[in-house]
Motif scaffolding. Structure first.
Motif: not given
Length: 638
Positions: A608-621
Motif C-alpha cells: 500500500p505505501s509503495q502504491r501510494r508513492f507510485m501513483e502520486t508520481q504517475l499522476q504528476r507524470y
C-alpha cells in the motif's frame, strides 16, 4: 509465457510507430535559481524527465505540450508557479514575412560575401567583444592590408628566402597558441611547456604524406613533448596538488594524448595559417602544414606578422557551394551551409568555447568537452533515415548541427532537431570576431528558408519552433520579431496568435491564453493596430541594439540542472487549477527490469505505501506528458 509475449508486444508497439521506442525516467519537480530575472532565490520551477531514448514523433508531441530538451534532459516549466513563465513559440514558415531589420541582416551578409563590408569596422559593443579576455584569435594575428604590401625600405633589394623566414616565424605562432590554451584552461597552467620547433618536409615526402594536389610543407612535434611533460608532472607526487590546481580540477586534462593536443593547437592556428594560403591538420600527434601553392608565392614576413601575397589557386579543389558572392573579383567570399547529424567535432567545440568565453563570459573550467557534449551533442532522439513516403525529408529526422562555413572557415553552428512537423531551433554559437554580421538573426532566416525548401519533399514539415518566449524578459522578446508567430496555451495546449497573446501578457505573467475571448471583454484590455505597429518597431530596435547576444532557454536549463533541488511529493502539489486530462494510470506503460507492463498489470505487486508513492508520481507524470503519451512512452522504475 503468455505474459512474456504480451510484454514483447507492448514494447514493439510503444512509441513512434516502428521508429523506435521512447524510454524515460522520472526526475521530478525541480526548484532552481532563475537565469532570466536573476532573483537569486529558487523561484524557477520545472518538471524534469531523463530520456534514455525518444522517438521523433513523441518529442514532437512533447513540444506541443510545452516541453524542451537540453541534451538528454527533458524539462517543462510550471508556468503558473515559476517566476518567469516560458511559453512555447512557433512560426509557420510558409507565412513568414521578414521585417525591415531582417531584410537588412540578409543584405549585410550579402555585402560581406561580396567583399564590400569590412567586419573590422564595427561599433563599440563589437569592439569590446573582439578585445575581451579569452579570445582565441588575437588582433595581432590579423592580416592587415597594409602589411600585405612589402615596404621597399624593409626589403633593401635583398632576395630573401621566404621559406626560411616562414619557418623562423611559425614556431612563435605555435608558442602563442600554447600560451593561449594555458590561459583559457585547455592546457594546465602550472607546468613547464617546451618551445616549439618546425621541420621542413623532405621533397620526397611532400606528396606522399599529403592529399589531393596539396603538399606537406612543415611539421611540428611539440604535442608529444607537451603530453610527455603532463605525464611526468602527474607522476611527481610532490607536485600533485599544484598540478591539480593548474588543471582546474578537471579530469579531462589527465587524458590529453598527443593527437588531442595537436588537434587543439591546429584549431587555434587555423585562422593565421589560412590567411597565408596554408592549411593545418593534426596527424598522428604531429601538427602538419600543407600548401597547394608555389612556395615562392606563399608569404612574406614583416614586423612579426605573416601576410598573404597571393590568393590560393582555385579550380579543381573548389567545393560545390550553396551560395556564392558576386561581382568583386579578388574580394568575394563563398558560404556553404552544411547539415550533419549531431556528433562531436573538435572544430565546433573550439568555436563554442570561444563563443562562451567571449560572449557569455564563462570561465574556462565551465566550458569543457564533457559539458559541451552533454549540452549540445548528446541527444536521445532516434534517427529516422529518409524514405520515399513524403513524411521524412532527404536528411532524415533527428538531431543535427547546421554548420556555416565561409571560405573553409567555420563561423557559426546551429543546433537543431528536425521532427515530423517542424525544425526546432535549440542553440546557436558563432565567431565573436564576426558579431557585426548578426549571425543569430541570419541563421534563423536560413532555418526558416530550409523548412520552406523541404516542404516540397515533406508537406507535413511546416513549422519553425524558436524555443520559449518569456514576455517578462526583454532579452527574449527578439523571438516575437519572427512574424506571424503563435504561443502555446499552458493549460489547453492550443496555439494562440502572438498579436492576441501580447496584450494579455502585458497585464500579467501567467495567462491561460486560450481564454482570450473572455479576457478580451474585460474593460481594461484594448487591442489596436497602432499598438502592434509600435511593438514591431520596438522589436526591431531591440534587435538592432542587442548585438545578437540573445538569451537561450536551453542554456538556462543546462545551468539550472546543475544547481536545482528536487521537490518532495508534499511540496509539489498541483500545477494547474483545471485538469483537462483524466489521470488514466491503469494504461501507463511501465518499464521494469527490461520488461514492459501496463500499470494495471503491475500495481498488485506493490504494498500500500509503495502504491501510494507510485501513483502520486504517475499522476504528476500523466498530467505533464498527457494521457496518450503516457500509454506510448516507457516510464522506467527500478
Amino acid at each position: 509465457m503468455a505474459d512474456a509475449k504480451k510484454m514483447r508486444s507492448e514494447a514493439s508497439t510503444s512509441g513512434g510507430g516502428g521508429r523506435g521506442e521512447s524510454v524515460v525516467a522520472e526526475v521530478g519537480r525541480r526548484k532552481s535559481t532563475c537565469g532570466y530575472c536573476k532573483s537569486g532565490a529558487r523561484t524557477s520551477i520545472t518538471h524534469g524527465l531523463w530520456a534514455h531514448s525518444l522517438t521523433v514523433d513523441d518529442y514532437q508531441a512533447l513540444l506541443d505540450r510545452g516541453w524542451r530538451r537540453s541534451g538528454c534532459f527533458l524539462y517543462k516549466p510550471d508556468l503558473e508557479k515559476t517566476c518567469c513563465p516560458s511559453y512555447t513559440i512557433r512560426l509557420k514558415a510558409g507565412d513568414f514575412v521578414p521585417s525591415k531589420e531582417q531584410v537588412r541582416v540578409s543584405k549585410k551578409m550579402q555585402r560581406y560575401l561580396n567583399g564590400t563590408l569590412d567586419v573590422n569596422r564595427t561599433d563599440k559593443s563589437t569592439d569590446e567583444l573582439s578585445t575581451s579576455a579569452g579570445s582565441c584569435s588575437s588582433s595581432k594575428h590579423n592580416c592587415d592590408k597594409k602589411s600585405a604590401t612589402m615596404d621597399s625600405s624593409a626589403v633593401d633589394g635583398k632576395d630573401k628566402d621566404k621559406t626560411g623566414q616562414f619557418m623562423h616565424h611559425l614556431p612563435d605562432e605555435i608558442d602563442k597558441a600554447v600560451e593561449l590554451c594555458m590561459k583559457n584552461g585547455e592546457f594546465p597552467a602550472s607546468i613547464p611547456i617546451p618551445k616549439a620547433s618546425i621541420k621542413k618536409a623532405p621533397p620526397a615526402k611532400r606528396k606522399l604524406l599529403a592529399e589531393n594536389s596539396e603538399e606537406l610543407m612543415f611539421s611540428c612535434n611539440v604535442a608529444f613533448q607537451i603530453a610527455s611533460t603532463i605525464r611526468r608532472v602527474k607522476k611527481d607526487v610532490e607536485h600533485v596538488k599544484s598540478f591539480q590546481h593548474g588543471f582546474g580540477g578537471s579530469k579531462d586534462f589527465y587524458e590529453l594524448s598527443p593527437q588531442k593536443i595537436a588537434e587543439i593547437l591546429a584549431s587555434h592556428l587555423k585562422q593565421i595559417t589560412e590567411s597565408c594560403g596554408l592549411s593545418v591538420r593534426a596527424c598522428n600527434g604531429h601538427i602538419n602544414f600543407y600548401s597547394s601553392m608555389n612556395q615562392a608565392d606563399l608569404v612574406e614576413v614583416r614586423s612579426g606578422t605573416i601576410s598573404k601575397i597571393a590568393p590560393p589557386a582555385t579550380g579543381a579543389n573548389d567545393r560545390t557551394l550553396k551560395k556564392s558572392s558576386g561581382g568583386h573579383s579578388g574580394q568575394e567570399r563563398r558560404i556553404e551551409i552544411r547539415l550533419k547529424r549531431s556528433s562531436f567535432d573538435y572544430e565546433e567545440y573550439y568555436l563554442y568555447r570561444k563563443y562562451q568565453l567571449r560572449v557569455h563570459n564563462d570561465t574556462p573550467e565551465h566550458v569543457t568537452e564533457s559539458s559541451y557534449k552533454r549540452f549540445l551533442v548528446d541527444s536521445p532522439l532516434v534517427y529516422v533515415p529518409p524514405n520515399d513516403d513524403g513524411a521524412v525529408p532527404p536528411c532524415g529526422l533527428g538531431s543535427f548541427h547546421q554548420q556555416y562555413v565561409v571560405d573553409g572557415k567555420l563561423i557559426a553552428v546551429g543546433v537543431v532537431d528536425i521532427l515530423p512537423k517542424c525544425l526546432s531551433s535549440k542553440y546557436l554559437f558563432w565567431d565573436p570576431d564576426l558579431a557585426v554580421l548578426s549571425l543569430g538573426k541570419y541563421s534563423a532566416l536560413e532555418e526558416i528558408r530550409w523548412i520552406r525548401d523541404n516542404q516540397v519533399h515533406c508537406p507535413m514539415l511546416q513549422y519553425y519552433y524558436l524555443g520559449y518566449y518569456i514576455h517578462s524578459c526583454s532579452k527574449m522578446r527578439y523571438k516575437a520579431a519572427y512574424r506571424p508567430s503563435e504561443l502555446l496555451c499552458p493549460l489547453r495546449y492550443q496555439w494562440v496568435s502572438y498579436d492576441i497573446a501580447k496584450p494579455l501578457l502585458d497585464r500579467r505573467k501567467y495567462v491561460v491564453l486560450s481564454d482570450y475571448a473572455t479576457l478580451q471583454n474585460e474593460d481594461t484590455l484594448t487591442l489596436n493596430v497602432a499598438d502592434n505597429q509600435m511593438e514591431e518597431q520596438q522589436n526591431e530596435l531591440d534587435l538592432e541594439t542587442s548585438n545578437d547576444v540573445h538569451m537561450h532557454d536551453d542554456e538556462m536549463a543546462e545551468h539550472d540542472s546543475d544547481s536545482s533541488d528536487v521537490e518532495s511529493d508534499s511540496e509539489a502539489g498541483a500545477s494547474a487549477t483545471v485538469v483537462l486530462d483524466d489521470a488514466d494510470l491503469d494504461n501507463v506503460l511501465i518499464g521494469i527490469r527490461g520488461l514492459r507492463l501496463r500499470y494495471k498489470d503491475l500495481k498488485h505487486a506493490f504494498d500500500p505505501s509503495q502504491r501510494r508513492f507510485m501513483e502520486t508520481q504517475l499522476q504528476r507524470y500523466v498530467k505533464a506528458v498527457g494521457t496518450e503519451l503516457s500509454k506510448q512512452m516507457v516510464y522506467t522504475v527500478g
